[in-house]
Design a protein around this motif. Sequence first.
Motif, PDB file in Angstrom:
ATOM      1  N   MET A   1       0.845  -1.176   0.000  1.00 60.19           N
ATOM      2  CA  MET A   1       0.000   0.000   0.000  1.00 60.19           C
ATOM      3  C   MET A   1       0.891   1.241   0.000  1.00 60.19           C
ATOM      4  SD  MET A   1      -2.700   1.322   2.866  1.00 60.19           S
ATOM      5  CE  MET A   1      -1.482   1.975   3.966  1.00 60.19           C
ATOM      6  N   HIS A   2       0.513   2.212  -0.842  1.00 60.95           N
ATOM      7  CA  HIS A   2       1.187   3.503  -0.825  1.00 60.95           C
ATOM      8  C   HIS A   2       0.177   4.587  -1.164  1.00 60.95           C
ATOM      9  CE1 HIS A   2       1.321   2.966  -5.215  1.00 60.95           C
ATOM     10  NE2 HIS A   2       1.601   4.260  -5.312  1.00 60.95           N
ATOM     11  N   ARG A   3       0.597   5.833  -1.032  1.00 63.13           N
ATOM     12  CA  ARG A   3      -0.286   6.964  -1.303  1.00 63.13           C
ATOM     13  C   ARG A   3       0.399   7.912  -2.281  1.00 63.13           C
ATOM     14  NH1 ARG A   3      -0.751   9.018   4.663  1.00 63.13           N
ATOM     15  NH2 ARG A   3       1.428   8.489   4.422  1.00 63.13           N
ATOM     16  N   SER A   4      -0.434   8.627  -3.059  1.00 61.82           N
ATOM     17  CA  SER A   4       0.106   9.646  -3.962  1.00 61.82           C
ATOM     18  C   SER A   4      -0.976  10.673  -4.255  1.00 61.82           C
ATOM     19  CB  SER A   4       0.614   9.025  -5.267  1.00 61.82           C
ATOM     20  OG  SER A   4      -0.453   8.485  -6.023  1.00 61.82           O
ATOM     21  N   ARG A   5      -0.518  11.837  -4.758  1.00 62.94           N
ATOM     22  CA  ARG A   5      -1.460  12.872  -5.168  1.00 62.94           C
ATOM     23  C   ARG A   5      -0.798  13.804  -6.163  1.00 62.94           C
ATOM     24  NH1 ARG A   5      -2.226  18.203  -3.128  1.00 62.94           N
ATOM     25  NH2 ARG A   5      -0.313  18.959  -2.203  1.00 62.94           N
ATOM     26  N   PHE A   6      -1.622  14.388  -7.037  1.00 58.03           N
ATOM     27  CA  PHE A   6      -1.188  15.449  -7.937  1.00 58.03           C
ATOM     28  C   PHE A   6      -0.885  16.646  -7.053  1.00 58.03           C
ATOM     29  CE2 PHE A   6      -3.138  18.877 -10.873  1.00 58.03           C
ATOM     30  CZ  PHE A   6      -1.887  19.280 -11.324  1.00 58.03           C
ATOM     31  N   LEU A  74       8.293   6.054  -3.792  1.00 59.11           N
ATOM     32  CA  LEU A  74       8.686   6.346  -5.180  1.00 59.11           C
ATOM     33  C   LEU A  74       8.650   5.106  -6.066  1.00 59.11           C
ATOM     34  CD1 LEU A  74      11.680   8.727  -4.460  1.00 59.11           C
ATOM     35  CD2 LEU A  74       9.558   9.362  -5.598  1.00 59.11           C
ATOM     36  N   ASP A  75       9.178   4.001  -5.580  1.00 59.00           N
ATOM     37  CA  ASP A  75       9.208   2.784  -6.393  1.00 59.00           C
ATOM     38  C   ASP A  75       7.805   2.288  -6.720  1.00 59.00           C
ATOM     39  OD1 ASP A  75      11.997   2.720  -6.478  1.00 59.00           O
ATOM     40  OD2 ASP A  75      12.145   1.462  -4.690  1.00 59.00           O
ATOM     41  N   ALA A  76       6.937   2.241  -5.709  1.00 54.70           N
ATOM     42  CA  ALA A  76       5.582   1.731  -5.930  1.00 54.70           C
ATOM     43  C   ALA A  76       4.798   2.637  -6.882  1.00 54.70           C
ATOM     44  CB  ALA A  76       4.843   1.593  -4.596  1.00 54.70           C
ATOM     45  N   GLU A  77       4.926   3.957  -6.722  1.00 52.05           N
ATOM     46  CA  GLU A  77       4.173   4.861  -7.594  1.00 52.05           C
ATOM     47  C   GLU A  77       4.711   4.817  -9.024  1.00 52.05           C
ATOM     48  OE1 GLU A  77       1.137   7.744  -8.515  1.00 52.05           O
ATOM     49  OE2 GLU A  77       1.379   6.044  -7.173  1.00 52.05           O
ATOM     50  N   THR A  78       6.032   4.732  -9.174  1.00 58.41           N
ATOM     51  CA  THR A  78       6.615   4.624 -10.512  1.00 58.41           C
ATOM     52  C   THR A  78       6.145   3.339 -11.181  1.00 58.41           C
ATOM     53  OG1 THR A  78       8.532   5.926  -9.835  1.00 58.41           O
ATOM     54  CG2 THR A  78       8.775   4.570 -11.815  1.00 58.41           C
ATOM     55  N   THR A  79       6.132   2.243 -10.440  1.00 62.36           N
ATOM     56  CA  THR A  79       5.653   0.965 -10.966  1.00 62.36           C
ATOM     57  C   THR A  79       4.180   1.055 -11.346  1.00 62.36           C
ATOM     58  OG1 THR A  79       7.290  -0.279  -9.703  1.00 62.36           O
ATOM     59  CG2 THR A  79       5.316  -1.480 -10.421  1.00 62.36           C
ATOM     60  N   ARG A  80       3.375   1.708 -10.510  1.00 61.51           N
ATOM     61  CA  ARG A  80       1.943   1.853 -10.809  1.00 61.51           C
ATOM     62  C   ARG A  80       1.740   2.618 -12.110  1.00 61.51           C
ATOM     63  NH1 ARG A  80      -2.504   5.105 -10.260  1.00 61.51           N
ATOM     64  NH2 ARG A  80      -1.310   6.935  -9.618  1.00 61.51           N
ATOM     65  N   LEU A  84       0.445   1.569 -16.066  1.00 62.53           N
ATOM     66  CA  LEU A  84      -0.656   2.221 -16.779  1.00 62.53           C
ATOM     67  C   LEU A  84      -0.252   2.700 -18.171  1.00 62.53           C
ATOM     68  CD1 LEU A  84      -2.127   4.346 -13.837  1.00 62.53           C
ATOM     69  CD2 LEU A  84      -3.092   2.256 -14.847  1.00 62.53           C
ATOM     70  N   GLY A  85       1.053   2.560 -18.504  1.00 63.06           N
ATOM     71  CA  GLY A  85       1.499   2.925 -19.841  1.00 63.06           C
ATOM     72  C   GLY A  85       2.550   4.017 -19.912  1.00 63.06           C
ATOM     73  N   ALA A  86       2.906   4.625 -18.768  1.00 62.38           N
ATOM     74  CA  ALA A  86       3.978   5.631 -18.773  1.00 62.38           C
ATOM     75  C   ALA A  86       5.323   4.934 -18.956  1.00 62.38           C
ATOM     76  CB  ALA A  86       3.969   6.425 -17.473  1.00 62.38           C
ATOM     77  N   VAL A  87       6.308   5.691 -19.409  1.00 63.20           N
ATOM     78  CA  VAL A  87       7.664   5.172 -19.597  1.00 63.20           C
ATOM     79  C   VAL A  87       8.613   6.051 -18.800  1.00 63.20           C
ATOM     80  CG1 VAL A  87       9.499   4.755 -21.283  1.00 63.20           C
ATOM     81  CG2 VAL A  87       7.108   4.333 -21.912  1.00 63.20           C
ATOM     82  N   GLU A  88       9.440   5.425 -17.957  1.00 61.20           N
ATOM     83  CA  GLU A  88      10.427   6.203 -17.214  1.00 61.20           C
ATOM     84  C   GLU A  88      11.534   6.622 -18.173  1.00 61.20           C
ATOM     85  OE1 GLU A  88      13.401   6.035 -13.354  1.00 61.20           O
ATOM     86  OE2 GLU A  88      11.863   4.483 -13.550  1.00 61.20           O
ATOM     87  N   GLU A 119      -1.877  13.829   3.658  1.00 55.06           N
ATOM     88  CA  GLU A 119      -2.763  12.800   4.209  1.00 55.06           C
ATOM     89  C   GLU A 119      -4.218  13.057   3.854  1.00 55.06           C
ATOM     90  OE1 GLU A 119      -1.912  12.110   8.335  1.00 55.06           O
ATOM     91  OE2 GLU A 119       0.168  11.611   7.903  1.00 55.06           O
ATOM     92  N   ARG A 120      -4.615  14.312   3.797  1.00 54.03           N
ATOM     93  CA  ARG A 120      -5.997  14.664   3.492  1.00 54.03           C
ATOM     94  C   ARG A 120      -6.326  14.434   2.011  1.00 54.03           C
ATOM     95  NH1 ARG A 120      -7.643  19.736   2.001  1.00 54.03           N
ATOM     96  NH2 ARG A 120      -5.709  20.625   2.805  1.00 54.03           N
ATOM     97  N   LEU A 121      -5.377  14.652   1.120  1.00 53.49           N
ATOM     98  CA  LEU A 121      -5.667  14.640  -0.310  1.00 53.49           C
ATOM     99  C   LEU A 121      -5.138  13.435  -1.087  1.00 53.49           C
ATOM    100  CD1 LEU A 121      -5.001  18.421  -0.991  1.00 53.49           C
ATOM    101  CD2 LEU A 121      -7.216  17.281  -0.774  1.00 53.49           C
ATOM    102  N   ALA A 122      -4.254  12.664  -0.497  1.00 52.58           N
ATOM    103  CA  ALA A 122      -3.639  11.550  -1.226  1.00 52.58           C
ATOM    104  C   ALA A 122      -4.632  10.399  -1.419  1.00 52.58           C
ATOM    105  CB  ALA A 122      -2.406  11.044  -0.481  1.00 52.58           C
ATOM    106  N   THR A 123      -4.459   9.716  -2.527  1.00 52.71           N
ATOM    107  CA  THR A 123      -5.197   8.492  -2.811  1.00 52.71           C
ATOM    108  C   THR A 123      -4.380   7.325  -2.289  1.00 52.71           C
ATOM    109  OG1 THR A 123      -6.194   9.444  -4.795  1.00 52.71           O
ATOM    110  CG2 THR A 123      -6.139   7.032  -4.658  1.00 52.71           C
ATOM    111  N   VAL A 124      -5.045   6.373  -1.656  1.00 51.73           N
ATOM    112  CA  VAL A 124      -4.379   5.164  -1.165  1.00 51.73           C
ATOM    113  C   VAL A 124      -4.481   4.109  -2.256  1.00 51.73           C
ATOM    114  CG1 VAL A 124      -4.385   3.357   0.593  1.00 51.73           C
ATOM    115  CG2 VAL A 124      -4.941   5.720   1.233  1.00 51.73           C
ATOM    116  N   TRP A 125      -3.323   3.540  -2.629  1.00 52.86           N
ATOM    117  CA  TRP A 125      -3.261   2.510  -3.667  1.00 52.86           C
ATOM    118  C   TRP A 125      -2.888   1.185  -3.014  1.00 52.86           C
ATOM    119  CZ3 TRP A 125      -5.162   4.505  -7.931  1.00 52.86           C
ATOM    120  CH2 TRP A 125      -5.015   5.872  -8.163  1.00 52.86           C
ATOM    121  N   GLU A 126      -3.602   0.154  -3.339  1.00 50.69           N
ATOM    122  CA  GLU A 126      -3.326  -1.189  -2.802  1.00 50.69           C
ATOM    123  C   GLU A 126      -2.388  -1.936  -3.699  1.00 50.69           C
ATOM    124  OE1 GLU A 126      -4.643  -2.369   0.113  1.00 50.69           O
ATOM    125  OE2 GLU A 126      -5.759  -0.532   0.473  1.00 50.69           O
TER     126      GLU A 126
END
Length: 126
Positions: A1-6, A74-80, A84-88, A119-126
Motif C-alpha cells: 500500500m502507498h499513497r500519492s497525489r497530484f 517512489l518505487d511503488a508509484e513509478t511501478t503503478r 498504466l502505460g507511462a515510460v520512465e 494525508e488529506r488529499l492523497a489516494t491510497v493505492w493497494e
Amino acid sequence: MHRSRFSTLLIDVPQDEASAAASFWSSALGVPARPVPGEEQFTNINGAFPDLVMAVQSIDGAPRFHIDIETDDLDAETTRLTGLGAVEIGRWLDCRTLRAPGGHLLCVIPVHSEQETFERLATVWE
C-alpha cells in the motif's frame, strides 16, 4: 500500500524567459512569485490553486507544462504509473521523470507538501 497525489503544476520555460514568465503568471493570477531557496531553477507562484503548488521552472528546452505527483513510495508509484502505460525516461535527485501516453511529462517526487495536506488529499493505492 502507498499513497500519492497530484501536487504541482510546473510551467517549464527556457532559462532566458523564466523571470518574465514568473512575473506574468504571478500578475495574471494575482499571487506573489517567490524564488525557491537552494533551487534557483524554480519560482513558486503559490496561492493560485488551493492545496496545489504552481511554479515556473527554468529549463534548457522548449516551453511546456508538466505535473508532479508526490508519493510516500517512489518505487511503488513509478511501478503503478508505468503499469498504466507511462515510460520512465530519467532521474534527477529523488525525482523520477516519466512520459505518459500522449507524450506529456510528469515527475514522481517524494512528499513535499505539509503532512496534513498530503494525508488529506492523497489516494491510497493497494
